[in-house]
Design a protein around this motif. Sequence first.
Motif, mmCIF file in Angstrom:
data_model
loop_
_atom_site.group_PDB
_atom_site.id
_atom_site.type_symbol
_atom_site.label_atom_id
_atom_site.label_comp_id
_atom_site.label_asym_id
_atom_site.label_seq_id
_atom_site.Cartn_x
_atom_site.Cartn_y
_atom_site.Cartn_z
ATOM 1 N N HIS A 143 -43.121 -3.950 -8.742
ATOM 2 C CA HIS A 143 -42.368 -4.609 -7.682
ATOM 3 C C HIS A 143 -43.055 -4.369 -6.340
ATOM 4 N N GLY A 144 -43.924 -3.381 -6.317
ATOM 5 C CA GLY A 144 -44.737 -3.099 -5.149
ATOM 6 C C GLY A 144 -46.056 -2.501 -5.606
ATOM 7 N N PHE A 145 -47.162 -2.960 -5.044
ATOM 8 C CA PHE A 145 -48.477 -2.433 -5.394
ATOM 9 C C PHE A 145 -49.342 -2.443 -4.145
ATOM 10 N N CYS A 146 -50.138 -1.405 -3.983
ATOM 11 C CA CYS A 146 -51.107 -1.434 -2.902
ATOM 12 C C CYS A 146 -52.303 -0.563 -3.245
ATOM 13 N N ARG A 147 -53.366 -0.840 -2.530
ATOM 14 C CA ARG A 147 -54.611 -0.092 -2.665
ATOM 15 C C ARG A 147 -55.125 0.169 -1.255
ATOM 16 N N ALA A 148 -55.586 1.388 -1.016
ATOM 17 C CA ALA A 148 -56.198 1.725 0.265
ATOM 18 C C ALA A 148 -57.341 2.692 0.000
ATOM 19 N N GLN A 149 -58.295 2.722 0.904
ATOM 20 C CA GLN A 149 -59.417 3.643 0.759
ATOM 21 C C GLN A 149 -59.928 4.060 2.119
ATOM 22 N N ALA A 150 -60.565 5.226 2.134
ATOM 23 C CA ALA A 150 -61.167 5.749 3.354
ATOM 24 C C ALA A 150 -62.204 6.788 2.952
ATOM 25 N N VAL A 151 -63.136 7.030 3.860
ATOM 26 C CA VAL A 151 -64.097 8.106 3.678
ATOM 27 C C VAL A 151 -63.596 9.294 4.489
ATOM 28 N N VAL A 152 -63.527 10.457 3.857
ATOM 29 C CA VAL A 152 -63.173 11.686 4.561
ATOM 30 C C VAL A 152 -64.420 12.548 4.664
ATOM 31 N N HIS A 153 -64.523 13.282 5.762
ATOM 32 C CA HIS A 153 -65.695 14.112 6.006
ATOM 33 C C HIS A 153 -65.485 15.493 5.385
ATOM 34 N N ALA A 154 -65.511 15.518 4.065
ATOM 35 C CA ALA A 154 -65.350 16.750 3.289
ATOM 36 C C ALA A 154 -65.808 16.448 1.865
ATOM 37 N N PRO A 155 -66.240 17.457 1.130
ATOM 38 C CA PRO A 155 -66.631 17.216 -0.256
ATOM 39 C C PRO A 155 -65.412 16.918 -1.132
ATOM 40 N N PRO A 156 -65.618 16.273 -2.283
ATOM 41 C CA PRO A 156 -64.496 15.961 -3.173
ATOM 42 C C PRO A 156 -63.653 17.187 -3.535
ATOM 43 N N SER A 157 -64.288 18.343 -3.707
ATOM 44 C CA SER A 157 -63.526 19.540 -4.085
ATOM 45 C C SER A 157 -62.512 19.915 -3.011
ATOM 46 N N THR A 158 -62.865 19.740 -1.741
ATOM 47 C CA THR A 158 -61.953 20.069 -0.640
ATOM 48 C C THR A 158 -60.811 19.059 -0.570
ATOM 49 N N ALA A 159 -61.130 17.772 -0.697
ATOM 50 C CA ALA A 159 -60.089 16.735 -0.693
ATOM 51 C C ALA A 159 -59.148 16.922 -1.877
ATOM 52 N N PHE A 160 -59.704 17.213 -3.038
ATOM 53 C CA PHE A 160 -58.910 17.426 -4.249
ATOM 54 C C PHE A 160 -57.975 18.622 -4.062
ATOM 55 N N ALA A 161 -58.493 19.712 -3.502
ATOM 56 C CA ALA A 161 -57.681 20.907 -3.282
ATOM 57 C C ALA A 161 -56.498 20.604 -2.360
ATOM 58 N N LEU A 162 -56.719 19.827 -1.317
ATOM 59 C CA LEU A 162 -55.640 19.476 -0.405
ATOM 60 C C LEU A 162 -54.592 18.604 -1.103
ATOM 61 N N LEU A 163 -55.047 17.607 -1.858
ATOM 62 C CA LEU A 163 -54.111 16.726 -2.563
ATOM 63 C C LEU A 163 -53.284 17.466 -3.610
ATOM 64 N N THR A 164 -53.849 18.473 -4.240
ATOM 65 C CA THR A 164 -53.137 19.179 -5.310
ATOM 66 C C THR A 164 -52.339 20.383 -4.822
ATOM 67 N N ASP A 165 -52.415 20.702 -3.542
ATOM 68 C CA ASP A 165 -51.627 21.799 -2.980
ATOM 69 C C ASP A 165 -50.258 21.252 -2.566
ATOM 70 N N VAL A 166 -49.434 20.991 -3.562
ATOM 71 C CA VAL A 166 -48.144 20.329 -3.373
ATOM 72 C C VAL A 166 -47.250 21.095 -2.398
ATOM 73 N N ALA A 167 -47.257 22.408 -2.450
ATOM 74 C CA ALA A 167 -46.393 23.209 -1.578
ATOM 75 C C ALA A 167 -46.671 22.950 -0.098
ATOM 76 N N ARG A 168 -47.891 22.501 0.226
ATOM 77 C CA ARG A 168 -48.250 22.253 1.630
ATOM 78 C C ARG A 168 -48.076 20.787 2.045
ATOM 79 N N TRP A 169 -47.651 19.918 1.139
ATOM 80 C CA TRP A 169 -47.452 18.512 1.489
ATOM 81 C C TRP A 169 -46.569 18.311 2.716
ATOM 82 N N PRO A 170 -45.468 19.051 2.867
ATOM 83 C CA PRO A 170 -44.632 18.816 4.055
ATOM 84 C C PRO A 170 -45.381 19.013 5.376
ATOM 85 N N GLU A 171 -46.490 19.735 5.356
ATOM 86 C CA GLU A 171 -47.282 19.945 6.572
ATOM 87 C C GLU A 171 -48.075 18.705 6.981
ATOM 88 N N TRP A 172 -48.349 17.799 6.013
ATOM 89 C CA TRP A 172 -49.245 16.706 6.373
ATOM 90 C C TRP A 172 -48.936 15.358 5.727
#
Length: 160
Positions: free
Chosen positions: A23-52
């Motif tokens: 009923h809703g679909f979207c796609r977005a992309q961006a380049v972040v200035h960090a290695p994949p491991s750092t981006a992955f760590a931020l995305l998987t740190d669920v407890a810190r989601w309310p911060e960002w």
Amino acid sequence: MVGASDSHPDIHWPAGFSPDQAHGFCRAQAVVHAPPSTAFALLTDVARWPEWVPGVTEARTGAVAGAFAVRFHDHPFEICLGEHVPHSRLGWSGIGSGVQLYQAWLLTPVADGTLVVTENVVRGPVARSIDALAPVWTERLNVLWLAQLRRRLGKADGGA
């Protein structure tokens, strides 16, 4: 209407959650200035989601590995991890009152950091109602996620 042909070919959709069934679909992309491991760590740190993460005011891990709960714009969601390939891909499904979703993430190393692609499929009566009133709402959600991710990790060229 945006559909499966607009989806990244490397996204793995669970049964019942392809863009053509949404009923809703979207796609977005961006380049972040960090290695994949750092981006992955931020995305998987669920407890810190309310911060960002825009709209998330509470997040806690569940009793079962790969399960967590979030409060998004004052609505509770139960989330289950669907795909977890360190440093390259994530996917989770969520259930809230009147809505089901699947959010997928692809992280690819590029010269300036990481190309982050995220896609959402949202289903249910609430999603159908919101989509009728504001058809770009899912796109805005993903753009906000990426904007905050870029702020947290540092900017690089790229866009939604």
